[in-house]
Design a protein around this motif. Sequence first.
Motif, PDB file in Angstrom:
ATOM      1  N   THR A 177      47.970   6.560   8.751  1.00  0.00           N
ATOM      2  CA  THR A 177      46.761   5.852   8.534  1.00  0.00           C
ATOM      3  C   THR A 177      46.721   4.580   7.817  1.00  0.00           C
ATOM      4  OG1 THR A 177      46.185   6.536   6.273  1.00  0.00           O
ATOM      5  CG2 THR A 177      45.643   8.266   8.022  1.00  0.00           C
ATOM      6  N   ASP A 178      45.557   3.699   7.910  1.00  0.00           N
ATOM      7  CA  ASP A 178      45.602   2.598   6.980  1.00  0.00           C
ATOM      8  C   ASP A 178      45.652   2.786   5.746  1.00  0.00           C
ATOM      9  OD1 ASP A 178      46.072   0.701   8.981  1.00  0.00           O
ATOM     10  OD2 ASP A 178      44.295   0.184   9.223  1.00  0.00           O
ATOM     11  N   SER A 194      55.399   0.859  10.515  1.00  0.00           N
ATOM     12  CA  SER A 194      54.514   0.381   9.767  1.00  0.00           C
ATOM     13  C   SER A 194      53.879  -0.837  10.420  1.00  0.00           C
ATOM     14  CB  SER A 194      54.630   0.333   8.312  1.00  0.00           C
ATOM     15  OG  SER A 194      55.684  -0.956   8.095  1.00  0.00           O
ATOM     16  N   TRP A 195      52.786  -1.501   9.867  1.00  0.00           N
ATOM     17  CA  TRP A 195      52.223  -2.453  10.489  1.00  0.00           C
ATOM     18  C   TRP A 195      51.488  -3.334   9.209  1.00  0.00           C
ATOM     19  CZ3 TRP A 195      47.173  -4.693  11.529  1.00  0.00           C
ATOM     20  CH2 TRP A 195      45.928  -3.880  11.221  1.00  0.00           C
ATOM     21  N   ASP A 196      51.335  -4.538   9.289  1.00  0.00           N
ATOM     22  CA  ASP A 196      50.397  -5.407   8.355  1.00  0.00           C
ATOM     23  C   ASP A 196      50.954  -5.319   6.764  1.00  0.00           C
ATOM     24  OD1 ASP A 196      48.330  -6.886   7.780  1.00  0.00           O
ATOM     25  OD2 ASP A 196      46.984  -5.511   7.285  1.00  0.00           O
ATOM     26  N   ASN A 197      52.228  -5.258   6.741  1.00  0.00           N
ATOM     27  CA  ASN A 197      52.912  -5.212   5.317  1.00  0.00           C
ATOM     28  C   ASN A 197      53.906  -6.500   5.652  1.00  0.00           C
ATOM     29  OD1 ASN A 197      51.940  -2.551   4.734  1.00  0.00           O
ATOM     30  ND2 ASN A 197      53.160  -1.892   6.459  1.00  0.00           N
ATOM     31  N   LYS A 218      51.322  12.516   2.127  1.00  0.00           N
ATOM     32  CA  LYS A 218      52.359  11.878   1.575  1.00  0.00           C
ATOM     33  C   LYS A 218      51.815  10.572   1.311  1.00  0.00           C
ATOM     34  CE  LYS A 218      56.770  10.988   0.140  1.00  0.00           C
ATOM     35  NZ  LYS A 218      57.533  11.517  -0.902  1.00  0.00           N
ATOM     36  N   PHE A 219      51.660   9.619   0.202  1.00  0.00           N
ATOM     37  CA  PHE A 219      51.438   8.397   0.278  1.00  0.00           C
ATOM     38  C   PHE A 219      52.619   7.653   0.360  1.00  0.00           C
ATOM     39  CE2 PHE A 219      47.863  10.884  -1.138  1.00  0.00           C
ATOM     40  CZ  PHE A 219      47.028  10.547  -0.432  1.00  0.00           C
ATOM     41  N   VAL A 220      52.714   6.471   1.132  1.00  0.00           N
ATOM     42  CA  VAL A 220      54.048   5.951   1.570  1.00  0.00           C
ATOM     43  C   VAL A 220      53.811   4.076   1.016  1.00  0.00           C
ATOM     44  CG1 VAL A 220      54.550   7.395   3.222  1.00  0.00           C
ATOM     45  CG2 VAL A 220      53.194   5.572   3.687  1.00  0.00           C
ATOM     46  N   SER A 221      52.608   3.673   0.519  1.00  0.00           N
ATOM     47  CA  SER A 221      52.622   2.340   0.253  1.00  0.00           C
ATOM     48  C   SER A 221      52.713   1.359   1.214  1.00  0.00           C
ATOM     49  CB  SER A 221      53.621   1.911  -0.869  1.00  0.00           C
ATOM     50  OG  SER A 221      54.165   2.987  -1.644  1.00  0.00           O
ATOM     51  N   GLN A 222      52.498   1.852   2.480  1.00  0.00           N
ATOM     52  CA  GLN A 222      52.647   1.013   3.551  1.00  0.00           C
ATOM     53  C   GLN A 222      51.547   1.420   4.745  1.00  0.00           C
ATOM     54  OE1 GLN A 222      56.653   0.460   4.950  1.00  0.00           O
ATOM     55  NE2 GLN A 222      57.009   2.355   5.097  1.00  0.00           N
ATOM     56  N   LYS A 223      50.846   0.569   5.279  1.00  0.00           N
ATOM     57  CA  LYS A 223      50.008   1.040   6.379  1.00  0.00           C
ATOM     58  C   LYS A 223      50.895   1.474   7.460  1.00  0.00           C
ATOM     59  CE  LYS A 223      46.404  -2.491   5.307  1.00  0.00           C
ATOM     60  NZ  LYS A 223      45.649  -3.485   6.149  1.00  0.00           N
ATOM     61  N   ILE A 224      50.497   2.981   8.051  1.00  0.00           N
ATOM     62  CA  ILE A 224      51.003   3.646   8.986  1.00  0.00           C
ATOM     63  C   ILE A 224      50.651   3.361  10.424  1.00  0.00           C
ATOM     64  CG2 ILE A 224      52.104   5.723   9.915  1.00  0.00           C
ATOM     65  CD1 ILE A 224      53.805   4.741   7.401  1.00  0.00           C
ATOM     66  N   SER A 225      51.458   2.633  11.323  1.00  0.00           N
ATOM     67  CA  SER A 225      50.869   2.158  12.795  1.00  0.00           C
ATOM     68  C   SER A 225      51.224   3.223  13.819  1.00  0.00           C
ATOM     69  CB  SER A 225      51.315   0.978  13.234  1.00  0.00           C
ATOM     70  OG  SER A 225      52.714   0.879  13.083  1.00  0.00           O
ATOM     71  N   LYS A 226      52.568   4.157  13.603  1.00  0.00           N
ATOM     72  CA  LYS A 226      52.950   5.100  14.494  1.00  0.00           C
ATOM     73  C   LYS A 226      53.488   6.213  13.889  1.00  0.00           C
ATOM     74  CE  LYS A 226      51.182   2.953  17.765  1.00  0.00           C
ATOM     75  NZ  LYS A 226      50.370   3.684  18.818  1.00  0.00           N
ATOM     76  N   THR A 227      53.402   7.582  14.502  1.00  0.00           N
ATOM     77  CA  THR A 227      53.946   8.594  13.985  1.00  0.00           C
ATOM     78  C   THR A 227      54.371   9.225  15.327  1.00  0.00           C
ATOM     79  OG1 THR A 227      51.931   9.883  13.954  1.00  0.00           O
ATOM     80  CG2 THR A 227      52.539   8.910  11.743  1.00  0.00           C
ATOM     81  N   ARG A 228      55.770   9.734  15.384  1.00  0.00           N
ATOM     82  CA  ARG A 228      56.215  10.517  16.350  1.00  0.00           C
ATOM     83  C   ARG A 228      57.232  11.530  15.883  1.00  0.00           C
ATOM     84  NH1 ARG A 228      52.399   8.617  18.597  1.00  0.00           N
ATOM     85  NH2 ARG A 228      52.358   6.727  19.920  1.00  0.00           N
ATOM     86  N   TRP A 229      56.997  12.722  16.334  1.00  0.00           N
ATOM     87  CA  TRP A 229      57.809  13.982  16.198  1.00  0.00           C
ATOM     88  C   TRP A 229      59.295  13.399  17.018  1.00  0.00           C
ATOM     89  CZ3 TRP A 229      57.307  17.153  12.517  1.00  0.00           C
ATOM     90  CH2 TRP A 229      55.854  17.482  12.114  1.00  0.00           C
TER      91      TRP A 229
END
Length: 374
Positions: A361-362, A36-39, A7-18
């Motif tokens: 991911t970035d 997210s980060w760096d946005n 899924k492309f989300v237009s923001q750099k993802i820094s963390k994912t957690r179930w």
Amino acid sequence: MEDVCAKFVSQKISKTRWRPLPAAVLQPPDLFATGSWDNEDNRISIWSVGDLGNVGLGGEYQGEPQLLCDIRHNGDVMDMQFLDQERVVVASSTGTVTVFRHHQNNQTLSANQQWEKAHYHVDQNTSCGGAACTGVICNNPEIVTVGEDGRINLFRADQKDAVRTIDNADSSTLHAVTFLRTTEILTVNSIGQLKIWDLRQQRNEPSQIFSLTGDRVPLHCVDRHPNQQHIVATGGQDGMLSIWDIRQGTMPVSLLNAHEAEMWEVHFHPSNPDHLFTCSEDGSLWHWDTSTDISEKPSFLHQGGRSTTYFSHSTINQSVVSAWLSNDPTKDRMEITNLIPNQTLSVNSLDILGPCLVYGTDAEAIYVNRQLFA
């Protein structure tokens, strides 16, 4: 990998957690959170894994993750952990720690509690000077945070002030924290040290210090084996995976060449700890499997787009313990698979629960694999 949904989300993802599952539930996880980060505008988001009713001919699931709700977050999301089914604790680059509540009845997120500048460099009360909160770990109702300021905080959900603060816990940056037991935590820092802290002790000193020899490479992540708590894995700036036995010595029992750049996260599978997962700045996500003797596996399992590395094995070792703790685990039985065949930008975070893997991911994408052991 045909089982993976992107899924492309237009923001750099820094963390994912179930989101954790209730104790007695057997079905796979269905919700996860991302940060997210760096946005310019960072966000905490809650997703459902997609359309479960839409199953393809081969039984594989179709449908990409669906956004349920999101909320703005001040600063980069440095770490994130669920406290329970409804609350998620987020560490910010501003030094603030926030508990967000997911309201499932109307699918909204709200800030439930906040510790402003839990981490700071000079003075907590100045307008600037916040130090990044780099790591958070929860054991409801307790929340432990670590930061760039070398400080360790113990908070309790629904209590306004910190229960305990160790101000100068470390002279260098603390990068990550995890629980060893209910009263003990493990931290890793930027000079290659792993430390144990006993929160029952009033002394502000670690009860044990372990360290990498030689170059003192910064350690970025830490996890402990879910059943054998003396086995600890860490990942460093050089991409190496270190396995430690905290009952003996002060150095790692094994150092395994892994990624070509920083290892950002390491996780033992919570219920199948023969399996370990690591992700890196180099764009790869590795599945380390010590569960079986490779020669017994039929070769057809290893076709398809995955790059699989085999190691010769001099002995067939049946004990789970020695799989991680033998002097050279790779000689006995270890299969390493890169789950991302065409690597691009950094894989910043991963989480595993049951048969499901989620990673971010970035390249501004989140990926879900719901048939990890298929």
